[in-house]
Structure formats: structure tokens, C-alpha cells
Design an enzyme around this catalytic site. Sequence first.
Site, short mmCIF file in Angstrom:
data_model
loop_
_atom_site.label_atom_id
_atom_site.label_comp_id
_atom_site.label_asym_id
_atom_site.label_seq_id
_atom_site.Cartn_x
_atom_site.Cartn_y
_atom_site.Cartn_z
N LYS A 1 0.84 -1.20 0.00
CA LYS A 1 0.00 0.00 0.00
C LYS A 1 0.88 1.25 0.00
O LYS A 1 1.92 1.29 0.67
CB LYS A 1 -0.90 -0.03 1.24
CG LYS A 1 -2.03 1.00 1.25
CD LYS A 1 -2.89 0.84 2.52
CE LYS A 1 -4.01 1.85 2.59
NZ LYS A 1 -4.79 1.73 3.84
N SER B 1 -9.75 2.38 3.04
CA SER B 1 -8.83 3.05 2.12
C SER B 1 -7.99 2.09 1.28
O SER B 1 -7.49 2.46 0.23
CB SER B 1 -7.89 3.96 2.90
OG SER B 1 -7.05 3.20 3.76
N SER C 1 -9.68 -0.20 7.17
CA SER C 1 -9.13 -0.07 5.81
C SER C 1 -8.49 -1.34 5.26
O SER C 1 -8.16 -1.39 4.08
CB SER C 1 -8.09 1.06 5.77
OG SER C 1 -8.74 2.30 5.86
#
EC number: 6.3.5.7
Lengths: 519, 509
Positions: free
Chosen positions: B81, B156, B180
Site C-alpha cells: 500500500k 482506504s 481499511s
Amino acid sequence: MSEHTSDDLALDGGTEAVLTWDETIAAYDPVLGLEVHVELGTATKMFCGCPTEFGAEPNSQVCPVCLGLPGSLPVVNEKGVESAIRIGLALNCTIAPWSRFARKNYFYPDMPKNFQTSQYDEPIAFNGWLDVELEDGSAYRVEIERAHMEEDTGKSLHVGGATGRIHGADYSLVDYNRAGIPLIEIVTKPLTGFGDRAPEVAKAYVATLRDLLRALGVSDVKMEQGSLRCDANVSLRPRKKKPEKQAEVPFGTRTETKNVNSLRSVERAVRYEMTRHAAVLAGGGSILQETRHWHEDTGVTTSGREKSDAEDYRYFPEPDLVPIAPTADSIEALRATLPEPPVQRRRRLQGEWGYSDLEMRDVINAGAIEIIEATVAAGATPAGARKWWSGEIARRANLDGRELTDMGITPRAVAELDALVQGGRLNDSMARQVLDGVLAGEGNPGAVADARGLALVSDDGALGAAVDEVIAANPDLVEKIRSGKVQAAGALIGQVMKAMAGQADAARVRELIMERVGS
Amino acid sequence: MTNDLTRWSAARMADSLARREISAVELTQAHLDRIAAVDGSVHSYLHVDETGVLAQARAVDDARARNEDLHVMAGVPIAVKDVVATEGLPTTCGSRILSGWIPPYDATLVTKLKAAGMPILGKTNMDEFAMGSSTEHSAYGPSRNPWDLERIPGGSGGGSSSVLASFQAPLAIGTDTGGSIRQPASVTGTVGTKPTYGGVSRYGLVALASSLDQAGPCARTVLDTALLHAVIGGYDPRDSTSIHAPVPEVVRAAQSADVSGMRIGVVKQLSGEGYQAGVQARFNEAVALLVDAGATVVEVDCPNFQYALAAYYLILPSEASSNLARFDAMRYGLRALPEGVDDPSAEQVMAATREVGFGAEVKRRIILGTYALSSGYYDAYYGQAQKVRRLIAQDFDRAFEVADVLVSPTAPTTAFKIGEKLDDPLAMYLNDVATIPANLAGIPGMSLPSGLATEDGLPTGFQILAPATKDERLYAVGSALERELVSRWGGHLLEKAPTLATVGAEVAR
Ligand SMILES: [Zn+2]
């Protein structure tokens, strides 16, 4: 709380009106608050492993943590915490069994994270005191509110422009070497009851604190390098005729004076602010709560930034660090490492060394206690050590604006010099020449004396010949001595010394003259 | 089993690599080909490090050829990420303000991935600074859900979930501040774990809310998730909040898949009203399957959970407002000059940069947090929220007295359409209602697929929560449930996903 914006926003104002000192004291009672920032002498920064050495190439002692790079996290320097606890203990504070760091949020380019990791409502040490003595021996107790840990900011250099401040500068450079250096902020309670001695107490407090911190070995406490910084808060309130009623009078509005970079400035700045406040108040005006900027050269303060209570740092507990929770045992272990408190220590040393009050005061003012102690330890007589360090060497250090420790002469060398004088090899003026040589890097005192051919002649043969010559040439003086005017011997001694080019032991010369004259 | 390497589990890849049946370069190239074929439509990656990842794969193959001792996961590629600092690779956090920033250091978890010999394919998309539940708040455009490209892949970490669901990586790193990792897993039919707070080092994660953030493993199976968890977990002296204890035995728990005698607590407050019918139905079935596998079920009451969302949306913005203060154009990232100002001051440059560099959601939360921390409001907002946080932790403590794990649907709904909730922040925030309590209490949580909702045919997620440091329980329960479900489905849920149209160089294997 460490600030830097004031420096940059300070504008030079005109000279402001002041009352005389006597007028000020007659009408007003001062309240002081002193905030001292101490840079700790830890090998590494407060929250990362970067070195803390002063004067390195700009931005050469930085890493992701002290640059506040995204994703980096702080880790507490245990040595810094130990120093904080020792300082707290030495200031007779309570050590918090549990305390936290907090973030103080505000934007400034020299602060990499745009928050300062500090402590807020949970300081590591609180509620202490420090006893200080003024030059005349009167004693005062300074109450300590708290001592807390925080990190220093970077340093801005404003290039171009006339003032060296941000206004008018062409551009600014930031050096982050200082960012993250551990600081301890020591804050006094509002100090009342000092009256006309307030400026002196302020100076004595900072001086005593400096000595204490030096004795603790936690900082090099050099005000001129900024490792000890003092902000002086001053306010005045109307003086009551009956002193016992004074405590009932509410405090006046305070100003905070920064850039106070020497002990002498502490006293002068407080004195100046008091007289300035007095003039404003006496004229019916009111004091603006603001930061003032002290000017060492002109001896005045000028207005900095207005500082209102509305300033909001949005403190909250630092979530990236765990609470500091020293055990009772670890605190006691640190207490056992504390040095003797400065005032007691001075009294003890004064007794051991046999100095008069006046002599001791000179030593203190010269900041020479530690170095004299080391010199005595190296074998010097206390009187000799004092004479050199708070006399000739202090005079030269003052002249050059240097510290005694930076003069290029060690306690051991001074002890050797003293031994040469005590042993009769050198007289005072010769010893001074030897000192010149040592300071000029010519070697240790014995070597300098040899190289420069400095030695008293005590060989009776050579001296005797010179004495005989002088006696023969001055029958009238000899007569005077014989008739009981012994002081006439001085003139004969002087002539012998001259003949020996100063390299004779005056005491021995006197003995020889007296023998020969036979009085 | 398929010959398409990208559809294998990470465990099988690791096994085949160890047996030298495939090479790391071959495996990595297969994924690069897949990325080239489908990422144009899915948009999972913000940056693909083609050269770097192949070099890392080659190094593993060379080491294996020299018969060096290799980590069990050596050669299995991974996506990271974009909130995680990677030395030499762009790290934007989905924000314009960090465009062009190349970190000079690796996050601790990246150091661990590299030490294990796991080649890093690239950086995955995310809502800006991890603020969002859809990736629609990425400054670089949304990622899409491989089940339906018109829908969100969660957020997210929608880049990390979609990268798995579209077979562009077998494993991915996520971060979970309020869900997330888990919510994206839920809406894409993948698996993700938020470990116990402090279980995986935060050093190198660009902070959103320091007291809530936790990095964790994302994968397509529970065992794969455990294998990755074991690589990245553990104490880190650079993170003061990391746990000083060995990593829980997650792999062994996943392999055991044993729930016999386990007490499963169904959280009363986290189901029923507000939960989509298909989500609720799949959840109920999953609980029944666990009972069949030998577990017992109790209902637990967590009355303070009703305040969780409110407390979260005070604590998170407060910490975020401070964490994001460092983005000021002075040292790195974007620098914007104010218009119409000849000789701007540092403050004016900071303001101009933050104005154009941050998106609307980030600004919204910075303003909220600044307000909540302000003097005079601190006690009423931040202080109260911290009290609620303690009450929620107490609810969990009581619940874990009667249950070994707690379960709930991961998210109230299946994937919604892109744009559907963009103008309604509160509706967006409600997505995290079931995941947030775990972050507030610091306990571990996992989401794994529980099936497809009948009404829309989209994946639904099953959340498991365990007491702090008992992460292994997530894997025991998750693995047991997965085994039951997969045998019912006759294969992995993702096999039911539509085939993505491919472009260019996808090589059939
Ligand atoms: Zn550093």
C-alpha cells in the site's frame, strides 16, 4: 515552552521611557517568573540516534526521525530521561511516577513535524526549590513549578537584509542539526517577596542553576552557545505600605523577555523591564502582554510579538510514545548519584580552602570553583590556585571573552606553576612570564621556565658578591640600617635585585644584607 | 488446478518455488504480465516497479541456485500500500502533496519483506492518507472492484484488495485505522487481518491516526494471510508502541483450523438493523457452519459500541490534524506558490501548498481535528472521545469473558457504486461501523469472504475479533470457516468473479 518566532518578528522600536530604580522600587513590587532551557549533553538526540555535537556542518546530523519524514517514529532517549530525573531531584522536585509527552502544535519552518514533542500537564518533575545566595551572603529560596522534557527545534539563518531577522531577508536557510536535541525546561513559580533584590536573585538563580547542572554533568551550560537559555517574565504590582498586605495585591500583566544570553544580562534585563513597566504604569498606561527582545549592547528591551492567552497549541498526549514510568527504585538509584547542592558545597570548600568571603565571591564570579578544586587536587595550595584562576587567568579570559576551561592551561599546569613559586624557584613576575609561555603553547611551566631561563638565584656565592658590592657602594644606607632604620634595607634589596636582573630570591637577599650589616 | 500462476495461492507458490518447479522470475513476470493486461481497467497500482521487482526475483533465484538458506516465502511477490515508505520507490499516500517524494528509507515491514526475499511489485492505490472507504478520495483516481468495475473496491486499501481479487498479486500489505484492511477485503471477496495494535511495526507507515493505525496482511486465503502476518509481525525497537513479544502462532492456527469447544460471541450491536439482507443472511449461515464445526455460540452485548463512530471521528481527525501538519512544502513533496504574491513568506507557501495539495476529505478532517483539540473544546471532544474509547475497551473485556472470539458482518453492505456516497460523508463513515471498535480497543480483527449476497451477487464479509495479542484465534476460526465454505462453494469464492477483459500481453499459462 521554547519559542523562536519572537526573535524573528521582533522589530526595533525607539527608546522607551523608564523610571529610576528608586522610584520604581518605592512604588511597585515585582513578581518574577524564570524559564530556563537546558540542552542536555547526551551523546544522541532525544528521539533518534543522531549525534548532538555543536558546530557540525549544517544538516549533517539528521535522520528520518529528526527531519520528521513521513512515517518516522520517535523513540525516547533513556539517558535524557535519566538526566531529567536527576535534574528534578537536584531541584528538590517530586518525580512523577507516570508522565507523558505531549504534542505542542504550531507551524514554523525550523520545526520538522510542525509540532514539538514536549510535556504539558504531566511533567516528569514538579514542585521543587533551589536556594540561592546573593553576593552579600543573603539567602533566598526560589520555588520551582516544574521541570519537563522536550526537543529543541532547528535553527533558521536569515540571509540578506539589515537585521538578520526574517523581515527584509532575501531568503532563509534552516539547519536541522539542533532539531531533536534534548531540552529540559525548568519553570519557577511566580516569585514574590524579593523586592529590590529581584534582579540580583534572578541572576543568582540562573548562576546557581548553571553550577548545579554543571555539577550534575548533564549539560555544558554555555549561555553564549545557547545550551543554557533564560526567559525572564516580569510584572509589577503596586507596593503596599504594610508588607504583610502585599500578598493580597493581584499580579500585574507580565512581559516575557527573551535573548537573555549571559548572567549579567539576566540581572540587567529584569532591572530594565521593571523600570520600563514602572514608567508605563506610573503614566497611567497598561502593560501589553508580549514577548520582549533583550539587547545586550544597548541595555534595553524592544517589543516582540504580542502574545495573548488565546494562543492555542492544541496540546494532546503524544500517541507515538509510551508513558514514562520510572520505578521508585530507579529514582532512588538516581538520587544516589546527585552531587552536593551548590550552596552547601561552596560553604564546605570555602572552609577547606580558608578563603575570606570576599575571596570566595571573586572565585564564584569568575566561575572558578570546579577548576580551583581540580587544581588543588593536582597539588596546588588553595591560595595559589585562587590567585591564578580568579586573578590573572580570569582577567585574560574576560578580555578574550573565553571560558576558563578554554584558556589552554590545565589545572595540573597551574598546580605546577604554583609549586615553582612555593618552592622558591620563581617569583611573581617570573611566574607571570611563565604563564605567558604556557598560554602561548610553549609547554608546561617547568619547560617554559627552563626555556626562558627564568629562575631565582639563591646561590649564596653569586648573591653574596652582589650584596657585598651594593653594601660597599652605599655606606650611608648601611649606616641608617645600623642605626635602627631597618626599612632602609629595601633600597639595598632593590639594588641587588636590579644587579641580578630580577632573578634573585628577595627574601634570601634580605637575609644576606642583614647578616653582613650585622644589625 | 489452474496453470495460471497468478491464480495460485501464495502457499502453493512458495511450495513450488522451494521445489524449484517454478522460478521467482517466472512467477514475478506472470504477475507483471497480468498487471499489464488488467490494471488499465482496475487501477490497483499507483506505481509498478518492473525493473526492481525482477531484480529482486532474480536475486532469490540466484540464491536458491547457490543452495542458500531461504525464507519459506522467498520469491513470492507482493504489493505494498502506498502509505508505506519504500526506499527508492515513490510513496504518495494517494495524495498530491506527496507527489514526487521518494523516501530515503524503508518501513520496518518493508525491510522484513526484503529480508524474506519477497519481491515488491509496486505500490497500491488508496484514499488520500487512508481517509475513506472507497479509494474515491485518491488524488490519482479510484480503483475498481474486479467483481463489478462500476463499484468501489473498499477503502482506504482498495488498491490492495483489488490487486488480490484481480490476481495482480498474491499478497498485499494494507493498513487499518478504522477498517481499511477489513472492509476492502469484505467487498472484494478477499481476506485481510488487522493485527493487535503494536503487533506489526508502524515505523515507516505514514501516520493517519497514530493510536489507531495498524499495518497488516492481505491475501486470498486465510493461510496465505497468516504466512504474510508471520513475515511482517514482531517487535521493532524503532516503534515505541510495538509489542515486546513473539509473533502469535498464526500459521499453526491457520493450519489447525480447529474450533471445537470454542465460544463464538455474536455482537448484538453489530448486526440486524442497517445491515443489508444478503450480508446478514450470509453471516447467519457462517455462524451456523462454525457451530457444525464444533463451536458454541453466545450473544454478547456491547452497549457502548453505539458511541464508537462518534468517538472515532474525533480521535482520528485530532491525531490526523497533527500528523499531517508536517506537509508544508519546506522539505519534501509538493511546493505551490500563492498566486499574485511577489515575494511569498514561508507561511504563505505552506498555506498555498496545503490548499492545492490536500483533497476535500483530508481538509475536512484536518479542520475537524483542529477544532476538537482547540482550547476550550478539548475536554468536550477529544477528552470525551478518549473516555468512550475506554468504555468500548471495557465492553470488549466483558464480552471476552464469555466468548473466545467475537463475530459480525465486516461491513453493513456489499460494494456500493462509485460516486454513490461521495457527497454524503456520513453515509461513507457508516461503512466502518463494525470495524472501528477493534481499532479503538487495539484488538485484532480479520475479514474473510462469507459468500455472495443474493440480491446483488456481490461478496459479503465475515469479521472475527479476538482479545489483544490473541491474533492466532482469528486464524483458527477463519481457517475453519473458510474450509467449510470452500467445500460448499466447490472452490474459492473468487472463481465466481467475472473474467476481466484483458488487453495486450496477458500470457495464458
Ligand atoms: Zn535524527
